[in-house]
Design a protein around this motif. Structure first.
Motif, mmCIF file in Angstrom:
data_model
loop_
_atom_site.group_PDB
_atom_site.id
_atom_site.type_symbol
_atom_site.label_atom_id
_atom_site.label_comp_id
_atom_site.label_asym_id
_atom_site.label_seq_id
_atom_site.Cartn_x
_atom_site.Cartn_y
_atom_site.Cartn_z
ATOM 1 N N PHE A 43 0.842 -1.197 0.000
ATOM 2 C CA PHE A 43 0.000 0.000 0.000
ATOM 3 C C PHE A 43 0.876 1.245 0.000
ATOM 4 N N ASN A 44 0.600 2.163 -0.940
ATOM 5 C CA ASN A 44 1.398 3.395 -1.000
ATOM 6 C C ASN A 44 0.544 4.652 -0.875
ATOM 7 N N GLY A 45 -0.688 4.493 -0.423
ATOM 8 C CA GLY A 45 -1.580 5.626 -0.273
ATOM 9 C C GLY A 45 -2.613 5.721 -1.389
ATOM 10 N N ARG A 46 -2.299 5.197 -2.568
ATOM 11 C CA ARG A 46 -3.234 5.220 -3.705
ATOM 12 C C ARG A 46 -3.460 3.839 -4.306
ATOM 13 N N ASN A 47 -2.483 2.963 -4.172
ATOM 14 C CA ASN A 47 -2.516 1.657 -4.827
ATOM 15 C C ASN A 47 -2.179 0.565 -3.829
ATOM 16 N N LEU A 48 -2.746 -0.607 -4.067
ATOM 17 C CA LEU A 48 -2.479 -1.788 -3.261
ATOM 18 C C LEU A 48 -2.322 -2.951 -4.231
ATOM 19 N N TRP A 49 -1.343 -3.819 -3.975
ATOM 20 C CA TRP A 49 -1.146 -5.023 -4.785
ATOM 21 C C TRP A 49 -2.024 -6.135 -4.235
ATOM 22 N N VAL A 50 -2.691 -6.857 -5.131
ATOM 23 C CA VAL A 50 -3.657 -7.885 -4.760
ATOM 24 C C VAL A 50 -3.231 -9.229 -5.339
ATOM 25 N N HIS A 51 -3.328 -10.288 -4.520
ATOM 26 C CA HIS A 51 -3.030 -11.665 -4.938
ATOM 27 C C HIS A 51 -4.245 -12.514 -4.595
ATOM 28 N N LEU A 52 -4.681 -13.358 -5.521
ATOM 29 C CA LEU A 52 -5.882 -14.157 -5.340
ATOM 30 C C LEU A 52 -5.588 -15.625 -5.621
ATOM 31 N N ALA A 53 -6.146 -16.496 -4.786
ATOM 32 C CA ALA A 53 -6.012 -17.935 -5.006
ATOM 33 C C ALA A 53 -7.308 -18.615 -4.583
ATOM 34 N N GLY A 54 -7.671 -19.659 -5.321
ATOM 35 C CA GLY A 54 -8.871 -20.403 -4.980
ATOM 36 C C GLY A 54 -8.674 -21.883 -5.236
ATOM 37 N N GLU A 55 -9.431 -22.672 -4.535
ATOM 38 C CA GLU A 55 -9.392 -24.124 -4.703
ATOM 39 C C GLU A 55 -10.151 -24.476 -5.975
ATOM 40 N N PRO A 56 -9.492 -25.130 -6.941
ATOM 41 C CA PRO A 56 -10.186 -25.482 -8.185
ATOM 42 C C PRO A 56 -11.454 -26.293 -7.919
ATOM 43 N N GLY A 57 -12.520 -25.905 -8.579
ATOM 44 C CA GLY A 57 -13.783 -26.624 -8.461
ATOM 45 C C GLY A 57 -14.562 -26.365 -7.192
ATOM 46 N N ALA A 58 -14.087 -25.480 -6.329
ATOM 47 C CA ALA A 58 -14.733 -25.276 -5.036
ATOM 48 C C ALA A 58 -15.857 -24.239 -5.067
ATOM 49 N N ARG A 59 -16.115 -23.629 -6.210
ATOM 50 C CA ARG A 59 -17.185 -22.636 -6.325
ATOM 51 C C ARG A 59 -17.060 -21.574 -5.232
ATOM 52 N N TRP A 60 -15.924 -20.942 -5.202
ATOM 53 C CA TRP A 60 -15.613 -19.986 -4.140
ATOM 54 C C TRP A 60 -15.935 -18.542 -4.495
ATOM 55 N N MET A 61 -16.349 -18.267 -5.693
ATOM 56 C CA MET A 61 -16.596 -16.900 -6.116
ATOM 57 C C MET A 61 -17.975 -16.453 -5.626
ATOM 58 N N THR A 62 -18.088 -16.222 -4.307
ATOM 59 C CA THR A 62 -19.366 -15.820 -3.726
ATOM 60 C C THR A 62 -19.496 -14.303 -3.723
ATOM 61 N N ARG A 63 -20.712 -13.846 -3.665
ATOM 62 C CA ARG A 63 -20.973 -12.402 -3.618
ATOM 63 C C ARG A 63 -20.301 -11.762 -2.397
ATOM 64 N N ASP A 64 -20.401 -12.403 -1.229
ATOM 65 C CA ASP A 64 -19.783 -11.835 -0.023
ATOM 66 C C ASP A 64 -18.264 -11.752 -0.142
ATOM 67 N N PHE A 65 -17.646 -12.779 -0.721
ATOM 68 C CA PHE A 65 -16.190 -12.773 -0.881
ATOM 69 C C PHE A 65 -15.768 -11.672 -1.853
#
Length: 148
Positions: free
Chosen positions: A50-72
């Motif tokens: 975080f530098n005040g304007r930008n943040l680096w994001v890393h994402l990982a999910g379990e294949p086939g786990a249907r993890w892309m929920t609205r809350d997440f």
């Protein structure tokens, strides 16, 4: 229907991320949000640099786990934009990871730059960005997660 809960403990989410992203490691000030299904982590998102304007994001999910929920999704975008006040977030994907590139672009990330030969396999790395003003997953301050 499976019960999903959000996990805000970096120490709990970090091993999940390390197991799925080669070379991934913790950095000072890193934060994370995980998604648990019936108590088991099925996805994680980590933030760093975080530098005040930008943040680096890393994402990982379990294949086939249907993890892309609205809350997440809401929590994952609310943290950088509503809690940290970022104007943009950045991430990178190896060009050879077509599934990750499709996911990023489906979520609204835009390719911004290419690092020729920078991927572990000798291929290119594609840098992606998402701007707060273009993020469709944040609608109000009430969505902001409670993350320390």
């Amino acid at each position: 229907m499976s019960a999903h809960t959000l996990e805000y403990d970096l120490d709990a989410v970090l091993p999940f991320m390390r197991d799925r992203i080669p070379g991934f490691g913790a950095s000072e000030g890193m934060r994370a949000i995980g998604l648990r299904r019936e108590g088991v982590l099925v996805a994680g998102v980590a933030y760093e640099g975080f530098n005040g304007r930008n943040l680096w994001v890393h994402l990982a999910g379990e294949p086939g786990a249907r993890w892309m929920t609205r809350d997440f999704l809401r929590a994952g975008f609310a943290y950088p934009f509503l809690v940290c006040g970022c104007e943009r977030i950045s991430g990178y994907v190896n060009e050879s990871n077509a599934a990750a590139r499709r996911l990023n672009e489906h979520l609204g990330w835009k390719p911004e730059a290419r690092l020729h030969g920078a991927a572990p396999d000798g291929g290119d790395v594609i840098l992606y960005a998402m701007w707060k003003k273009e993020c469709r997953y944040i609608k109000s301050e009430s969505l902001a997660p409670k993350i320390a």
